[in-house]
Design an enzyme around this catalytic site. Structure first.
Site, short mmCIF file in Angstrom:
data_model
loop_
_atom_site.label_atom_id
_atom_site.label_comp_id
_atom_site.label_asym_id
_atom_site.label_seq_id
_atom_site.Cartn_x
_atom_site.Cartn_y
_atom_site.Cartn_z
N SER A 8 26.57 56.61 -28.39
CA SER A 8 26.61 55.16 -28.16
C SER A 8 26.55 54.86 -26.66
CB SER A 8 27.90 54.58 -28.73
OG SER A 8 28.03 53.24 -28.29
N HIS A 33 22.50 55.15 -30.16
CA HIS A 33 23.17 54.01 -30.80
C HIS A 33 23.36 52.89 -29.79
CE1 HIS A 33 25.77 52.39 -34.02
NE2 HIS A 33 26.59 51.98 -33.06
N ASP A 35 24.88 49.16 -29.25
CA ASP A 35 25.83 48.19 -29.79
C ASP A 35 25.62 46.82 -29.16
OD1 ASP A 35 27.61 49.75 -31.53
OD2 ASP A 35 28.12 50.84 -29.70
N MET A 37 26.87 42.99 -29.04
CA MET A 37 28.05 42.18 -29.38
C MET A 37 27.93 40.80 -28.75
SD MET A 37 30.97 44.96 -28.54
CE MET A 37 30.91 46.63 -29.18
N HIS A 66 22.93 48.44 -33.64
CA HIS A 66 24.07 47.97 -34.44
C HIS A 66 24.41 46.56 -33.97
CE1 HIS A 66 28.68 48.67 -35.32
NE2 HIS A 66 28.16 47.73 -36.10
N MET A 68 26.52 43.40 -33.90
CA MET A 68 27.82 42.79 -34.18
C MET A 68 27.75 41.36 -33.68
SD MET A 68 30.01 46.12 -33.07
CE MET A 68 28.58 46.79 -32.23
N MET A 137 32.41 51.71 -40.51
CA MET A 137 33.12 51.52 -39.23
C MET A 137 34.48 52.20 -39.36
SD MET A 137 31.31 49.90 -37.00
CE MET A 137 32.63 50.01 -35.79
N GLY A 142 34.12 46.30 -31.72
CA GLY A 142 34.30 45.51 -30.50
C GLY A 142 34.41 46.36 -29.24
N PHE A 143 34.98 47.54 -29.37
CA PHE A 143 35.22 48.34 -28.18
C PHE A 143 35.01 49.82 -28.44
CE2 PHE A 143 37.77 44.52 -28.19
CZ PHE A 143 37.47 43.96 -26.95
N GLY A 144 34.59 50.52 -27.39
CA GLY A 144 34.51 51.97 -27.46
C GLY A 144 35.90 52.56 -27.20
N GLY A 145 36.04 53.84 -27.44
CA GLY A 145 37.26 54.55 -27.06
C GLY A 145 38.49 54.28 -27.91
N ASP A 175 31.00 55.36 -37.44
CA ASP A 175 31.01 54.81 -36.08
C ASP A 175 32.42 54.41 -35.66
OD1 ASP A 175 30.39 53.56 -33.70
OD2 ASP A 175 29.32 51.86 -34.62
N GLY A 176 32.92 55.07 -34.61
CA GLY A 176 34.20 54.70 -34.02
C GLY A 176 35.20 55.84 -34.03
N GLY A 177 35.59 56.29 -32.83
CA GLY A 177 36.60 57.34 -32.73
C GLY A 177 36.15 58.69 -33.25
N GLY A 197 30.63 57.66 -28.73
CA GLY A 197 30.53 57.04 -27.41
C GLY A 197 31.37 57.78 -26.41
C1 DX5 Z 1 32.46 49.77 -31.64
C2 DX5 Z 1 31.04 50.26 -31.57
C3 DX5 Z 1 30.91 51.73 -31.45
C4 DX5 Z 1 31.47 52.31 -30.20
C5 DX5 Z 1 31.89 53.72 -30.53
O1 DX5 Z 1 32.47 48.46 -31.99
O2 DX5 Z 1 30.32 49.87 -32.74
O3 DX5 Z 1 29.56 52.14 -31.60
O4 DX5 Z 1 30.58 52.33 -29.12
O5 DX5 Z 1 32.57 54.24 -29.45
P1 DX5 Z 1 33.58 55.46 -29.55
O6 DX5 Z 1 32.80 56.62 -30.08
O7 DX5 Z 1 34.05 55.63 -28.15
O8 DX5 Z 1 34.68 55.05 -30.50
ZN ZN Z 2 28.32 50.79 -33.13
#
Ligand code: DX5
Ligand code: ZN
Length: 219
Positions: A8, A33, A35, A37, A66, A68, A137, A142-145, A175-177, A197
């Protein structure tokens, strides 16, 4: 079969985006990927068409977009023009899911539907045979990490069951974590594509991490 890794770019260094895309180009990642938003569907704003266009011009990789955002149907054409190879929209907030999936596919690219952590897999029953991608999901978008929500593994299993029962050709994306700590478990549960990501861009050797995720996810 080995897993597809979709790093991502939300976690990339935007001041050095070209460098980071080149890094992905040299890696074993098959997808990238992206994202998008809007600050309404999710409590964050990322980027839009110009960034996607710059990325798609710099890579041969499959651009996995993706969305959002609210009213994604208004922007499908522009995202395809900017280089999207797949567009995934959310189930939540989309009254006319069947029609937007068809709209995306009629323009020649693949279509996915994403489910938030609180949305059950069963809502996809009537559209599953249309879909190219089911995106589970595993954090609230909304956020990475963020931290991986453990129940997502069960949702991947349920999605796999629904796909097999219906004869759908959809692939499962998570997707996510996601990272080295859960790639194998997700692949065993039925995931085909893993978005990562922070695990990739936060690593001291992103290319090696991509390769490790890919191989730990070999089914
Ligand atoms: C969150 C995004 C993800 C995000 C994943 O809303 O859709 O794609 O970038 O990031 P990580 O892998 O850091 O959780
Ligand atoms: Zn995503």
């Amino acid at each position: 079969m080995s897993i597809i890794v979709s790093p991502s770019v939300l976690s990339a260094d935007f001041a050095n985006l070209g460098r980071d895309i080149d890094l992905l180009n040299e890696s074993e990642a098959e997808w990238i990927h992206i994202d998008v938003m809007d600050g309404v569907f999710v409590p964050n704003i990322s980027f839009g068409f110009p960034i996607l266009e710059s990325i798609s011009k710099r890579t041969e990789k499959f651009c996995d977009v993706h969305l959002m955002i609210m009213q994604p149907e208004k922007y499908v054409h522009q995202f395809i023009k900017a280089g999207a190879d797949n567009i995934t929209v959310h189930y939540e907030g989309n009254w006319h899911l069947d029609s937007i999936i068809r709209m995306i596919q009629e323009q020649g690219i693949s279509a996915g539907v994403a489910l938030n952590p609180s949305t059950p897999v069963s809502v996809l029953k009537e559209v599953i045979t249309l879909l190219d991608v089911v995106l589970i999901m595993s954090v609230n978008p909304g956020f990475g990490g963020q931290k991986f929500i453990a129940n997502s593994v069960n949702k991947v299993r349920e999605a796999k069951e629904l796909i097999e029962r219906s004869g759908s050709l959809a692939r499962i994306e998570v997707d996510g974590g996601v990272g080295l700590h859960n790639a194998k478990e997700l692949a065993e549960a039925g995931a085909d594509i893993l978005v990562a990501g922070n695990a990739v861009f936060g690593s001291s050797d992103p290319k090696h991490t991509i390769s490790q995720i890919k191989n730990s996810g070999t089914k």
